[in-house]
Design a protein around this motif. Structure first.
Motif, PDB file in Angstrom:
ATOM      1  N   TYR A   1       0.664  -1.266   0.131  1.00 38.75           N
ATOM      2  CA  TYR A   1      -0.227  -0.071   0.051  1.00 38.75           C
ATOM      3  C   TYR A   1       0.804   1.163  -0.088  1.00 38.75           C
ATOM      4  CZ  TYR A   1      -3.167  -3.597   1.333  1.00 38.75           C
ATOM      5  OH  TYR A   1      -3.970  -4.811   1.313  1.00 38.75           O
ATOM      6  N   VAL A   2       1.896   1.259   0.761  1.00 42.21           N
ATOM      7  CA  VAL A   2       2.678   2.508   1.049  1.00 42.21           C
ATOM      8  C   VAL A   2       3.589   2.757  -0.252  1.00 42.21           C
ATOM      9  CG1 VAL A   2       4.630   3.615   2.463  1.00 42.21           C
ATOM     10  CG2 VAL A   2       2.441   2.427   3.536  1.00 42.21           C
ATOM     11  N   HIS A   3       4.167   1.605  -0.765  1.00 44.14           N
ATOM     12  CA  HIS A   3       5.231   1.726  -1.672  1.00 44.14           C
ATOM     13  C   HIS A   3       4.675   1.063  -3.138  1.00 44.14           C
ATOM     14  CE1 HIS A   3       7.603   2.777   1.440  1.00 44.14           C
ATOM     15  NE2 HIS A   3       7.620   1.438   2.097  1.00 44.14           N
TER      16      HIS A   3
ATOM     17  N   GLY B   1      16.297   6.357  -5.072  1.00 48.14           N
ATOM     18  CA  GLY B   1      15.218   5.550  -4.888  1.00 48.14           C
ATOM     19  C   GLY B   1      14.685   5.457  -3.598  1.00 48.14           C
ATOM     20  N   HIS B   2      15.446   5.486  -2.720  1.00 48.54           N
ATOM     21  CA  HIS B   2      15.036   5.332  -1.310  1.00 48.54           C
ATOM     22  C   HIS B   2      14.749   6.880  -0.674  1.00 48.54           C
ATOM     23  CE1 HIS B   2      16.406   1.357  -1.855  1.00 48.54           C
ATOM     24  NE2 HIS B   2      15.837   0.962  -0.834  1.00 48.54           N
ATOM     25  N   VAL B   3      15.644   7.747  -0.865  1.00 44.19           N
ATOM     26  CA  VAL B   3      15.427   8.955  -0.683  1.00 44.19           C
ATOM     27  C   VAL B   3      15.514  10.239  -1.520  1.00 44.19           C
ATOM     28  CG1 VAL B   3      16.231  10.784   1.216  1.00 44.19           C
ATOM     29  CG2 VAL B   3      16.389   8.440   1.853  1.00 44.19           C
ATOM     30  N   ASN B   4      14.192  10.783  -1.892  1.00 45.87           N
ATOM     31  CA  ASN B   4      14.445  11.601  -3.076  1.00 45.87           C
ATOM     32  C   ASN B   4      13.298  12.477  -3.179  1.00 45.87           C
ATOM     33  OD1 ASN B   4      14.637  12.696  -5.560  1.00 45.87           O
ATOM     34  ND2 ASN B   4      13.582  10.968  -6.559  1.00 45.87           N
ATOM     35  N   ASP B   5      13.788  13.692  -2.353  1.00 46.03           N
ATOM     36  CA  ASP B   5      12.721  14.892  -2.058  1.00 46.03           C
ATOM     37  C   ASP B   5      11.255  14.609  -1.897  1.00 46.03           C
ATOM     38  OD1 ASP B   5      14.854  16.825  -2.747  1.00 46.03           O
ATOM     39  OD2 ASP B   5      14.433  16.500  -5.084  1.00 46.03           O
ATOM     40  N   GLY B   6      11.406  13.622  -0.904  1.00 46.41           N
ATOM     41  CA  GLY B   6       9.854  13.113  -0.522  1.00 46.41           C
ATOM     42  C   GLY B   6       9.054  12.123  -1.359  1.00 46.41           C
TER      43      GLY B   6
ATOM     44  N   GLN C   1       8.256   7.917   1.968  1.00 47.53           N
ATOM     45  CA  GLN C   1       7.132   7.537   2.035  1.00 47.53           C
ATOM     46  C   GLN C   1       6.741   7.013   3.260  1.00 47.53           C
ATOM     47  OE1 GLN C   1       6.818   4.803  -1.258  1.00 47.53           O
ATOM     48  NE2 GLN C   1       6.352   6.144  -2.843  1.00 47.53           N
ATOM     49  N   ASP C   2       7.520   6.098   3.965  1.00 44.54           N
ATOM     50  CA  ASP C   2       7.522   5.469   5.026  1.00 44.54           C
ATOM     51  C   ASP C   2       7.436   6.647   6.357  1.00 44.54           C
ATOM     52  OD1 ASP C   2       7.571   2.685   4.783  1.00 44.54           O
ATOM     53  OD2 ASP C   2       9.554   2.518   4.556  1.00 44.54           O
ATOM     54  N   HIS C   3       8.414   7.634   5.902  1.00 39.58           N
ATOM     55  CA  HIS C   3       8.323   8.597   7.115  1.00 39.58           C
ATOM     56  C   HIS C   3       7.117   9.618   7.211  1.00 39.58           C
ATOM     57  CE1 HIS C   3      12.961   8.080   6.945  1.00 39.58           C
ATOM     58  NE2 HIS C   3      12.254   7.220   7.411  1.00 39.58           N
ATOM     59  N   VAL C   4       6.443   9.663   6.236  1.00 34.79           N
ATOM     60  CA  VAL C   4       5.015  10.518   6.012  1.00 34.79           C
ATOM     61  C   VAL C   4       4.226   9.608   6.980  1.00 34.79           C
ATOM     62  CG1 VAL C   4       3.170  11.131   4.596  1.00 34.79           C
ATOM     63  CG2 VAL C   4       5.445  11.646   4.054  1.00 34.79           C
ATOM     64  N   VAL C   5       3.865   8.401   6.678  1.00 33.83           N
ATOM     65  CA  VAL C   5       3.166   7.437   7.525  1.00 33.83           C
ATOM     66  C   VAL C   5       3.500   7.490   8.976  1.00 33.83           C
ATOM     67  CG1 VAL C   5       2.385   5.100   7.773  1.00 33.83           C
ATOM     68  CG2 VAL C   5       2.374   5.946   5.504  1.00 33.83           C
ATOM     69  N   LEU C   6       4.893   7.372   9.294  1.00 32.93           N
ATOM     70  CA  LEU C   6       5.383   7.122  10.699  1.00 32.93           C
ATOM     71  C   LEU C   6       5.086   8.381  11.376  1.00 32.93           C
ATOM     72  CD1 LEU C   6       8.575   5.303  10.089  1.00 32.93           C
ATOM     73  CD2 LEU C   6       6.635   4.423  11.268  1.00 32.93           C
ATOM     74  N   GLU C   7       5.175   9.642  10.733  1.00 36.18           N
ATOM     75  CA  GLU C   7       5.123  10.780  11.637  1.00 36.18           C
ATOM     76  C   GLU C   7       3.520  11.163  11.740  1.00 36.18           C
ATOM     77  OE1 GLU C   7       7.390  14.012   9.863  1.00 36.18           O
ATOM     78  OE2 GLU C   7       9.158  13.163  10.823  1.00 36.18           O
ATOM     79  N   ALA C   8       2.735  10.826  10.684  1.00 33.58           N
ATOM     80  CA  ALA C   8       1.122  10.832  10.735  1.00 33.58           C
ATOM     81  C   ALA C   8       0.737   9.828  11.923  1.00 33.58           C
ATOM     82  CB  ALA C   8       0.533  10.502   9.441  1.00 33.58           C
ATOM     83  N   GLN C   9       1.355   8.977  11.826  1.00 38.20           N
ATOM     84  CA  GLN C   9       0.628   7.770  13.067  1.00 38.20           C
ATOM     85  C   GLN C   9       1.212   8.413  14.327  1.00 38.20           C
ATOM     86  OE1 GLN C   9       2.917   4.208  12.765  1.00 38.20           O
ATOM     87  NE2 GLN C   9       1.512   2.966  14.201  1.00 38.20           N
ATOM     88  N   GLN C  10       2.158   9.028  14.511  1.00 38.32           N
ATOM     89  CA  GLN C  10       2.474   9.593  16.025  1.00 38.32           C
ATOM     90  C   GLN C  10       1.753  10.731  16.660  1.00 38.32           C
ATOM     91  OE1 GLN C  10       5.089   8.393  18.220  1.00 38.32           O
ATOM     92  NE2 GLN C  10       3.849   9.596  19.324  1.00 38.32           N
ATOM     93  N   LYS C  11       1.160  11.423  15.435  1.00 42.55           N
ATOM     94  CA  LYS C  11       0.433  12.467  15.778  1.00 42.55           C
ATOM     95  C   LYS C  11      -1.041  11.795  15.878  1.00 42.55           C
ATOM     96  CE  LYS C  11       2.334  16.038  12.362  1.00 42.55           C
ATOM     97  NZ  LYS C  11       2.107  16.913  11.232  1.00 42.55           N
TER      98      LYS C  11
END
Length: 358
Positions: free
Chosen positions: A166-168, A292-297, A303-313
């Protein structure tokens, strides 16, 4: 009421890449402890409490003088052992004038810090991260400093790769991850999740690396070392060429590496790399995989970090524990159980009566 934080202190945590620590002062927060790092003239790394004994100004705001740190407020000087060697306007140095010196070890291209009881800091306990040495496996990673989530959420994410679907989607995600069975094994300090996907169409990332058409056998073997290091053995090979039996010669093999360091209860430092054992001299491929792993968002880790930070919020706004769990969470649950055991052991040690008191 206990004020224990959700991270064990008696453990080695990655504080920085070796190349990041030079003859200069570098500040880090590790397990709620402010630390200043620097490299001594003999090449060894020193790690001190980042607060002057006198008025608590961060020592990282001072300067390095030979192998000692000069406070930027009143000029107190501290050596690599944390002992004050100079006080302004007086010849007598208060014998209590010192800051804590943290054990530091360099291994696997990283600097590791032990934030707990220094007497327990055995270098033999540094996690096995040899994939990151740059010898048999090559790759260039980086760090997300101050990722805004509990470090255990990153562990959850990496121990359950069904989220890739789903995320990737469009890179490494595939429905076969959801449909294939997996096994979880564990020891006292490790947990391993193993999944094989047989005779599937490779997702785009792996199809490009393999470079040959046809169905593949894909593997994901995720290895957790408590409290916060993960290595994922991943790859694909043409179906039926014996990878599951141990012959990966017809495929491509990579490993995702994660040394996750708690900063605070709700933030962490995520030291990452993706390494491979094929086309090791191909610098262009190394750069392409890194991008491919880190590319200006737009990269996989972004993609993982967007999900993780949203989860923490969401957790902060809607606190409820424990989470609801599914079968797919088995690996993450074992990882959390090991962390909890380490925390309980430290709590027991903290409240154990001394021999004198007995």
């Amino acid at each position: 009421m206990s004020d224990q934080k959700p991270f064990p202190l008696n453990a080695w945590y990655a504080a920085a890449w070796s190349h990041e620590v030079a003859r200069a002062l570098t500040a880090r927060t590790i397990c709620n402890k402010d630390v200043v790092l620097y490299r001594r003239a003999d090449g060894r790394v020193a790690a001190l409490e980042d607060a002057c004994w006198h008025r608590l100004l961060p020592l990282s705001m001072g300067r390095l003088q030979d192998d000692e740190v000069v406070c930027g407020y009143h000029g107190l000087v501290f050596n690599a052992a944390g002992r004050c060697t100079f006080m302004p306007a007086q010849k007598t140095i208060n014998p209590s004038a010192c800051v804590h010196a943290y054990p530091a070890v360099e291994r696997h291209r990283l600097v590791w810090i032990w934030p707990g009881d220094s007497a327990l800091a055995d270098p033999a306990l540094v996690p096995d991260f040899h994939w990151n040495d740059g010898t048999e496996w090559v790759g260039e990673g980086g760090t997300f400093y101050g990722l805004k989530c509990d470090y255990r959420l990153v562990i959850d994410n990496l121990m359950d790769l069904t989220h890739e679907t789903y995320v990737h989607a469009g890179s490494i995600g595939h429905d076969a991850i959801l449909e294939s069975p997996f096994d979880v094994t564990h020891t006292d300090r490790t947990a391993t999740v193993t999944r094989w996907m047989i005779g599937i169409e490779p997702p785009p990332f792996w199809a490009k690396l393999l470079g040959r058409p046809g169905p593949v056998d894909r593997w994901q073997i995720i290895y957790f070392q408590a409290p916060s290091v993960i290595v994922g053995d991943v790859g694909v090979t043409l179906t039926g060429t014996g990878a599951r039996e141990g012959d990966r010669s017809q495929g491509v093999n990579g490993a995702f590496l994660a040394a996750i360091t708690p900063a605070t209860e709700t933030s962490c430092h995520y030291h990452w790399n993706f390494v491979r054992n094929f086309r090791r001299d191909d610098a262009e491929l190394t750069r392409a995989i890194q991008t491919g792993h880190v590319n200006d968002g737009k990269g996989v880790y972004d993609q993982d970090h967007v999900v993780l930070e949203a989860q923490q919020k969401a957790i902060d706004r809607n606190p409820r524990m424990p989470f609801y769990n599914l079968n797919i969470d088995a690996g993450a649950l074992w990882a959390r159980r090991m962390i909890d055991r380490m925390l309980a052991a430290e709590q027991t040690q903290m409240h154990r009566p001394s021999e004198a008191a007995e």
